[in-house]
Design a protein around this motif. Structure first.
Motif: not given
Length: 364
Positions: A224-228, A239-240, A251-253, A245-246
Motif C-alpha cells: 500500500r502507499l503510505p498513509y493511503h 501528524q507525522v 486507528h489514527q488514520l 503518525l506512521r
C-alpha cells in the motif's frame, strides 16, 4: 528501437531545446524535476534524464553520483549542463522499478529481505562517502532482472536472478550541507517517506535515510502507499511530526479520514492489488475502455503474462514464512521509523538483523 542517439550534436540540441516529443517506447519515467528517456551513448543502452536549468540544485545533487561506484547503485556516466537544460546520463540495466514489482506481486519474505539488504548496502556505501540520498522509496530502486547475485554473507547462500540498485540522487546532499528542498518535496508527495527531522527542516543524518527505508519495508509487506487513506500532504506532515503518525497507525488514520471525508482513499475492500495500486499518486485515468469486453480481456491477459514472467524471478525457495518471522520483519521496520534519529538502527545493525531473518527463513 526508438532510443535517442546521444552523439555530440544530439546532446547539444537537447541541452538547448530540451526534451524531444516523446514516444511511448522512449520514456522510462517522469519525476518532479525531469523526464527520463531511453538512449544510446557510446554504443550502449543508457537512461538520460533531461532537467530544466531552473532545477540547478537537482543537477548539483545528481553530481554526487560521480564519486560513487557500487554494485547496488545506478552508475552515473556523464553529466552536462547548459543555460536552458541539463543532462544526466546513467546506466540502464534491464529491469523494472521496485514500485512496479510491488504493484504486480506479493513478494515472499525472503525476497523482501534480499531487496532490503541491497538497499542497505547502497546506503551504507553512500554514508561512508558522506552522501545522504534523502529520497529512498520503491520508485527509486531499480530491480535489474536476469542478473546473478554475488551477495556477501548470508545473502550469498540464497540463489536469485536480480540485483537492486538505488537511483535518482536528485535530492541527495553531502553530510552537513544545508538542505532547502523540504517545501518542494512536500508538494510532490515524497514526504510520505520523509523523516520527522526532514519535515521540520532540522539537521539530517544517516538516520534520515534509514527512516525512509523503514517506510519502504512496510510498503513491501503491505503493498500500500503510505498513509493511503489521506490525500493531503500537509495533514500527513503535521501528524507525522506532532503525533507520531506512521503507516501502520490504522486507528489514527481512520479517525483522520473520518474528520476529513474528502481525503478518504480506497478502503481495504476496494483495493485491487493486481491493478495500478497507487493510482491516486499517478493522477486520474484519462480514458475508460472498461465497457469494451475485448479490450479488457486482452489487457488482462497481457497483464497476467507480464506478472507470470516477473514472478519467475521471485519464487521462494523456502516454505511460506511463519508469523514469527513476519513479526520479526515488522519489528525491524518499526525500529527504523522511531521519532528520535539516535534511536534508529544503523545500517550495520539493520544488515545484521536482516541476515538473521534471512538465515531463519532460508533454513530447511
Amino acid at each position: 528501437m526508438g532510443e535517442i542517439l546521444l552523439n555530440t550534436p544530439k546532446r547539444e540540441q537537447l541541452l538547448k531545446d530540451g526534451p524531444p516529443m516523446p514516444t511511448r517506447c522512449q520514456i522510462l519515467g517522469r519525476g518532479a524535476y525531469g523526464t527520463v528517456f531511453k538512449a544510446i551513448y557510446r554504443d550502449r543502452s543508457v537512461a538520460v534524464k533531461i532537467i530544466r536549468a531552473q532545477a540547478a540544485s537537482t543537477l548539483h545533487n545528481e553530481s554526487h553520483l560521480l564519486n560513487l561506484e557500487h554494485r547496488n547503485i545506478v552508475r552515473l556516466l556523464k553529466l552536462e549542463s547548459a543555460a536552458e537544460f541539463g543532462l544526466v546520463i546513467m546506466e540502464c540495466p534491464r529491469g523494472q522499478s521496485l514500485q512496479r514489482i510491488v504493484d504486480a506481486l506479493a513478494l515472499p519474505l525472503i525476497h523482501r529481505v534480499l531487496i532490503t539488504l541491497d538497499v542497505v548496502a547502497a546506503l551504507k556505501y553512500c554514508h561512508s562517502r558522506n552522501v545522504l540520498h534523502l529520497d529512498v522509496k520503491p520508485t527509486n530502486v531499480l530491480v535489474a532482472l536476469g542478473t546473478k547475485s554475488s551477495g556477501v554473507g548470508n545473502s550469498s547462500k540464497v540463489k536469485r536472478s536480480y540485483i537492486c540498485k538505488l537511483c535518482d540522487f536528485g535530492s541527495s546532499i553531502e553530510m552537513g550541507e544545508f538542505c532547502a528542498r523540504q517545501e518542494a518535496a512536500i508538494a510532490n508527495g515524497t514526504l510520505r517517506y520523509m523523516s520527522p527531522e526532514a519535515l521540520r527542516s532540522d539537521n539530517l543524518s544517516e538516520a534520515s535515510d534509514i527512516y525512509s527505508l523503514g517506510i519502504t519495508m512496510w510498503q513491501l509487506q503491505t503493498r500500500r502507499l503510505p498513509y493511503h487513506m489521506l490525500d493531503c500532504n500537509e495533514t500527513i506532515a503535521y501528524q507525522v511530526v506532532k503525533h507520531e503518525l506512521r503507516p501502520d497507525s490504522y486507528h489514527q488514520l481512520k479517525i483522520l479520514a473520518l474528520d476529513n471525508p474528502c481525503e478518504i482513499g480506497p478502503t481495504d475492500s476496494d483495493w485491487d492489488f493486481n491493478d495500478v495500486i497507487y493510482r491516486k499518486a499517478h493522477g486520474p485515468i484519462c480514458r475508460n475502455l472498461s465497457l469494451d469486453p475485448s479490450y479488457t480481456a486482452g489487457r488482462d491477459l497481457k497483464k497476467k503474462r507480464r506478472r507470470n514472467r516477473l514472478a519467475l524471478h521471485f519464487d521462494s525457495p523456502a516454505p511460506e514464512a511463519s508469523a514469527c518471522l513476519e513479526n520479526a520483519y515488522s519489528k525491524l521496520y518499526k525500529s527504523c521509523w522511531v521519532s528520535a534519529p539516535e534511536s534508529r538502527f544503523s545500517s550495520l545493525q539493520l544488515k545484521h538483523e536482516l541476515e538473521l531473518i534471512l538465515c531463519r527463513s532460508a533454513a530447511p
